[in-house]
Design a protein around this motif. Sequence first.
Motif, PDB file in Angstrom:
ATOM      1  N   THR A 128     -13.331 -35.314   4.541  1.00 35.33           N
ATOM      2  CA  THR A 128     -14.014 -36.393   3.826  1.00 35.33           C
ATOM      3  C   THR A 128     -15.437 -35.996   3.487  1.00 35.33           C
ATOM      4  N   ALA A 129     -15.895 -34.888   4.027  1.00 36.81           N
ATOM      5  CA  ALA A 129     -17.249 -34.411   3.741  1.00 36.81           C
ATOM      6  C   ALA A 129     -17.345 -33.914   2.303  1.00 36.81           C
ATOM      7  N   ALA A 130     -18.555 -34.013   1.730  1.00 33.88           N
ATOM      8  CA  ALA A 130     -18.762 -33.584   0.352  1.00 33.88           C
ATOM      9  C   ALA A 130     -19.025 -32.086   0.245  1.00 33.88           C
ATOM     10  N   GLY A 131     -19.227 -31.428   1.358  1.00 35.54           N
ATOM     11  CA  GLY A 131     -19.512 -30.003   1.344  1.00 35.54           C
ATOM     12  C   GLY A 131     -19.776 -29.507   2.743  1.00 35.54           C
ATOM     13  N   ILE A 164     -20.982 -37.457   3.014  1.00 37.86           N
ATOM     14  CA  ILE A 164     -19.628 -37.958   2.804  1.00 37.86           C
ATOM     15  C   ILE A 164     -19.339 -38.050   1.310  1.00 37.86           C
ATOM     16  N   ARG A 165     -18.131 -37.696   0.942  1.00 39.46           N
ATOM     17  CA  ARG A 165     -17.741 -37.762  -0.460  1.00 39.46           C
ATOM     18  C   ARG A 165     -17.539 -39.213  -0.890  1.00 39.46           C
ATOM     19  N   VAL A 189     -18.195 -44.934   4.315  1.00 41.14           N
ATOM     20  CA  VAL A 189     -19.619 -44.620   4.173  1.00 41.14           C
ATOM     21  C   VAL A 189     -20.104 -43.934   5.447  1.00 41.14           C
ATOM     22  N   ALA A 190     -21.304 -43.396   5.383  1.00 39.86           N
ATOM     23  CA  ALA A 190     -21.855 -42.656   6.519  1.00 39.86           C
ATOM     24  C   ALA A 190     -21.967 -43.531   7.757  1.00 39.86           C
ATOM     25  N   ALA A 191     -22.252 -44.819   7.565  1.00 40.03           N
ATOM     26  CA  ALA A 191     -22.402 -45.719   8.706  1.00 40.03           C
ATOM     27  C   ALA A 191     -21.117 -45.840   9.512  1.00 40.03           C
ATOM     28  N   ASP A 192     -19.959 -45.591   8.905  1.00 41.85           N
ATOM     29  CA  ASP A 192     -18.696 -45.662   9.643  1.00 41.85           C
ATOM     30  C   ASP A 192     -18.599 -44.543  10.670  1.00 41.85           C
ATOM     31  N   TYR A 196     -14.384 -33.090   8.807  1.00 51.46           N
ATOM     32  CA  TYR A 196     -13.915 -31.728   8.529  1.00 51.46           C
ATOM     33  C   TYR A 196     -12.553 -31.504   9.176  1.00 51.46           C
ATOM     34  N   THR A 197     -11.885 -30.459   8.706  1.00 53.24           N
ATOM     35  CA  THR A 197     -10.602 -30.077   9.273  1.00 53.24           C
ATOM     36  C   THR A 197     -10.518 -28.558   9.238  1.00 53.24           C
TER      37      THR A 197
END
Length: 601
Positions: A78-81, A96-97, A116-119, A63-64
Amino acid sequence: MAHTATLAASTALPDGAFAQGSAARALKRLRVAFNTAETGFDPAQISDLYSATVIAHIIEPPYTYDHLARPVQVRPLTAAGPLESSADFLSHTLRIRPGIFFADDPAFNGQPRELVAADYAYALRRHFDPRYKSPNRAGLADAQILGLQALYEEALKTRQPFDYDRPVPGVEVLDRYTLRIRLGKPDPRFIHMLTSASLMGAVAREVVERYGDDIMAHPVGTGPFRLVQWRRSSLIALERNPTFREMRYEAHPAPDDAAGQAILQKLGGQRLPLVDRIEFSIIEGVQPGWLAFLAGDLDMTSVPPDYAASAMQNGHTAPNLARQGITVQRVPRADVAYTYFNMADPVVGGYTPEKVALRRAISLAYDVEREIRQVRRGLAIAAQGVVPPQTYGFDDRTRSGMSDYDPARAKALLDLYGYLDRNGDGWRELPDGRPLVLRYPTQSDEGNRPFTELWRKCMKEVGLNMVFEYGQWGAQLKQAQAGTLMMWTLGSAASTPDGQDPLSMVYGPLKGAGNFSGFDLPAFNQVFDRMGRLPDGPERLALFAQARRLMVAWMPVKAHSHRIRLLAVQPWLVGYQEHPFNRDFGRYVDVDPNRQPAARA
């Protein structure tokens, strides 16, 4: 943390690299300066503002903050929502988008590497790997992300490599794009942690494993820029990430924000980033940076206090600068300048009445208003505590006594608790008769000299002998982290719009980390803990006031001022508006290369 200056894995590109076909356009360069050197570019190993600023242009958190919205608003990056938080704020789910990729790097063996989420899970775990001695670990541990602190303690005890693959209840990768973080205590404002590239910037495991101990020089992220050149303590050059996703300029300035609305009208909808290259120069000293700006070698800069009167007159840009198209504006900063006292130091530390009296006397003897008037040239307001303006919990109506200047009261306190001049040499001794010497670390540059002289005069006025120890800021920072300084003056910029984080500088569980003073008072710790669990509202604000009173009573930290930046901007820099918390300003600005002077050889 120290590493030899080196080039990043990618090679610096020629000026024509961004040309389309044979009709090369001028390279758009954004040129800014730091007045203190960076430490490196690995989120798990840095805590300084300058390194964090560079990292924010390369590595992205989920987020920003909206670049132009005031009051600030959180937006997905980079979040999808939106972040999905449980009703009790103990569980937070991040999605994550898909389709976001890291910049190309040899670590990926020529293959595109999707975020990916794992990052994000891996990046979070790295702060708990003892190998990196992360300055952020203690703060994250206090957030009580379930299982991570236990992994850290086990690796520390067994001296075995940190286990990145062991499941922990607090960090669960639910699927390729979904991460759930579970906490041991409620945190209604957890999303703010997810806006920091230094805390939650996505890092690929392949990159860390490839570069090993040299990871500080090899930041690889999903952001709009990549590192192409690093001359340590001299120049940091970033260039446009050619694989950066399509991202358009979008912002939501208030309807009555004329400047913000003008920027949105001019830049809205354009593909980001707008500039091709960012050059961060390290220019130590007040005058050289200002002269570089006047010569056209920097696109924006802070006006040094000594030049404030000649840069801005009657609230407006000075005519000689205005004729050149330069604009100067006053920008209140979400920060605090403060002096901390080492609570383990045998002279100024401790919780007994005579030690508290000494710290309070030093505070009363120091003239904050003179600092603001003479040294800062009016570019600050007196601080009543460490909570900065533009953050929740800041109160500009209350006078706490933190910035009181009263040498008579200081002398009375010193007399009452036995700090007397027994041998008639003009300097007070400790109550047991031993010499009393305040050792104050500083730097010898022109910017620090006025502060040093003010300290000398104020302490002499009440009979306190202050000795100045000159050195490099970076070396003194390491001493502060090691707990070997008696006292030191620092500036702290807020990273989120919540004012609790600055209070952590005296939160007991963080001593040895962000708490340089080592202050550990159960009453304060209880207030801090309760504050973190409560939603915003009158009850939480009352705890901010209580924390402020405790800090004034025990004086582990002397808050000086909240600074005001006098910002000068060249006419060819388009769209710059200071944001109190975003560090990646280079993402949102443009440069007119036809007006900008050509780069010097």
